[in-house]
Motif scaffolding. Structure first.
Motif, PDB file in Angstrom:
ATOM      1  N   ILE A  63       7.977  -4.432  -4.812  1.00 39.56           N
ATOM      2  CA  ILE A  63       7.831  -5.409  -3.806  1.00 39.56           C
ATOM      3  C   ILE A  63       8.747  -5.025  -2.807  1.00 39.56           C
ATOM      4  CG2 ILE A  63       7.520  -7.776  -3.066  1.00 39.56           C
ATOM      5  CD1 ILE A  63       6.887  -8.534  -6.067  1.00 39.56           C
ATOM      6  N   HIS A 112       8.167  -2.209  -0.379  1.00 44.51           N
ATOM      7  CA  HIS A 112       7.258  -2.564   0.943  1.00 44.51           C
ATOM      8  C   HIS A 112       7.870  -3.710   1.711  1.00 44.51           C
ATOM      9  CE1 HIS A 112       4.548  -0.849  -2.058  1.00 44.51           C
ATOM     10  NE2 HIS A 112       3.709  -0.697  -1.284  1.00 44.51           N
ATOM     11  N   THR A 113       8.666  -4.396   1.294  1.00 46.46           N
ATOM     12  CA  THR A 113       9.620  -5.411   1.899  1.00 46.46           C
ATOM     13  C   THR A 113      10.432  -4.620   2.788  1.00 46.46           C
ATOM     14  OG1 THR A 113       9.204  -7.113   0.473  1.00 46.46           O
ATOM     15  CG2 THR A 113      10.594  -7.595   2.005  1.00 46.46           C
ATOM     16  N   HIS A 150       1.068   0.240   0.040  1.00 47.68           N
ATOM     17  CA  HIS A 150       0.908   0.436   1.728  1.00 47.68           C
ATOM     18  C   HIS A 150      -0.383   1.338   1.699  1.00 47.68           C
ATOM     19  CE1 HIS A 150       2.277   2.435   5.384  1.00 47.68           C
ATOM     20  NE2 HIS A 150       2.519   1.263   5.687  1.00 47.68           N
ATOM     21  N   ALA A 179       4.869  -8.852   1.530  1.00 46.21           N
ATOM     22  CA  ALA A 179       6.227  -8.203   2.213  1.00 46.21           C
ATOM     23  C   ALA A 179       6.230  -9.054   3.450  1.00 46.21           C
ATOM     24  CB  ALA A 179       5.846  -6.791   2.403  1.00 46.21           C
ATOM     25  N   HIS A 200       7.670 -12.460   2.982  1.00 41.25           N
ATOM     26  CA  HIS A 200       9.239 -12.408   3.189  1.00 41.25           C
ATOM     27  C   HIS A 200       9.997 -12.399   4.363  1.00 41.25           C
ATOM     28  CE1 HIS A 200       8.280 -11.542  -0.877  1.00 41.25           C
ATOM     29  NE2 HIS A 200       9.751 -11.826  -1.249  1.00 41.25           N
TER      30      HIS A 200
END
Ligand code: NAD
Ligand code: WQD
Length: 352
Positions: free
Chosen positions: A13, A16-17, A197, A253, A256
């Motif tokens: 995670i 991607h964030t 992604h 993502a 966030h």
């Protein structure tokens, strides 16, 4: 634009964030000990963000959140003098079965690691935090969809360690509320993050045999495993298999980024939000959607239920939508298509 510390930023995670945050213009320091990841994920994040390997906008520190010295290096690593403005805290251990066998390890990394991070944040005057919590806190839910007000009743050491950190954050928030610099905290309870992604360049790279459904199914589709075992065909659900709220990792993502924006823009608060799609899908639906997306058969057999599983867990996702103006936009088909792009392009993951 902010300078951010991302603990565990090389993980599934986190990577991607990091990409979403770089694309939003932020500068990042990643602190990761690569216990469950590879630096290669961050090299690919730089590629996708069209930044050079020497970019000042992403500094990577190999280190442990339990080490004061490593944390001091991370807080001292921002270019200029503005310092780290906020932390997104992904670092931790997450395998439920392993937590049952090794509770000390889980309390150490997840709770003691978070405690030492919070102490370093206080020491460096940074009181803005987004924390990776989990729907695992709800245990066997009494009401589905599950709202944030549902009882916290974890059923394994992993869940207990997450619940303890949530409590610690509430205590710290309360203790500093009347001070000059109160904390701003988001506790984000993820449901089932999956997918990758859409480029297929970054994705989930579990060690050994995957515990979770999605990586297992995609390894069956690529031929690394013979067949999927479906844990239970007699659940009280439409087709008898377990139902979960799968959330595309890119939606997560973006959640966030939205949480960070709200935290930094609004008066200090303790936000507690479910991040899910609000939609449930059964194991058999996942099998069929993955087969269609990959064009590969996903053979399976139905076996007895797995200990500790609930029939259905689905988020009530309305609070996150109301508070963040964010909601998921990607479908189960998108999750399977992007997960397959990752799996087929990287049959052995990052090759770590
Ligand atoms: P991940 O294992 O891919 O990422 C965690 C990262 O933390 C890894 O890069 C690992 O190397 C790093 N790390 C572990 N121990 C560390 C330490 N002591 N010091 C520094 N770095 C350390 O997992 P993920 O799926 O990306 O999960 C991220 C967070 O979200 C975790 O806290 C997890 O508990 C939470 N979460 C995950 C899920 C899920 O299903 N993936 C669901 C709910 C919550
Ligand atoms: C999903 C469904 C299984 C594997 C776990 C953690 C939770 C959170 C997310 C971190 C269930 C079924 C699975 C298989 C199967 N992580 N299944 N065969 O259990 O909902 O959540 O990951 O916070 O804490 O518990 O996810 O992917 O393991 O299972 O039939 O080989 O797939 O029974 O119905 P789960 P999962």
């Amino acid at each position: 634009m902010a300078h951010l510390l991302i603990t565990g930023g090389a993980g599934f995670i986190g990577s991607h964030t990091c990409l979403v945050l770089l694309e939003a213009g932020h500068s990042l320091v990643v602190l990761d000990n690569f216990a469950n990841s590879s630096p290669e994920s961050l090299i690919r994040v730089l590629e996708l963000a069209e930044l050079g390997f020497e970019s000042e906008r992403l500094r990577v520190i190999e280190g442990d959140i339990r080490s004061e010295a490593d944390l001091n290096r991370a807080f001292g690593a921002t270019p200029g003098s503005t310092g780290i403005e906020a932390v997104i805290h992904f670092a931790g251990l997450k395998a439920v079965g392993e937590s049952v066998a090794h509770p000390l390890r889980y309390w150490d990394v997840n709770l003691a690691g978070s405690r030492s991070l919070l102490a370093a944040m206080e020491a460096h005057g940074c009181r803005n935090l987004v924390f990776s919590s989990s729907a695992t806190l709800y245990g066997y839910p009494e009401v589905v969809p599950i709202a944030e007000t549902a009882p916290i009743q974890p059923i394994n050491p992993y869940g207990h360690s997450k619940a303890a950190v949530e409590q610690l954050l509430a205590d710290l928030y309360g203790a500093r509320l009347q001070s000059q610099t109160p904390w701003r905290i988001a506790r984000l309870r993820y449901f089932n993050p999956v997918g990758a992604h859409p480029s297929g360049r970054i994705g989930e790279d579990p060690n050994g045999t995957p515990n979770n459904l999605f990586p297992f199914v995609s390894q069956v589709a690529i031929g690394r495993r013979k067949q999927l075992q479906v844990f239970g065909g007699d659940w009280p659900t439409a087709d008898g298999s377990g139902v979960r709220d799968y959330i595309h990792v890119m939606d997560l993502a973006e959640g966030h980024r939205a949480a960070l924006d709200v935290l930094l823009a609004e008066p200090p608060q303790l936000l507690t939000l479910n991040l899910g799609s609000g939609q449930g899908h059964s194991v058999l639906e996942v099998v069929s959607a993955f087969g269609a997306a990959s064009g590969q058969p996903v053979p399976y057999e139905i076996v007895p239920r797995r200990a500790g599983d609930a029939a259905a867990t689905v988020a009530d996702a309305s609070l996150a939508h109301g508070r963040l103006g964010w909601r998921t936009s990607r479908t189960l088909q998108d999750m399977c298509r992007d997960g397959w792009a990752w799996q087929s392009g990287n049959p052995k993951g990052y090759g770590k």
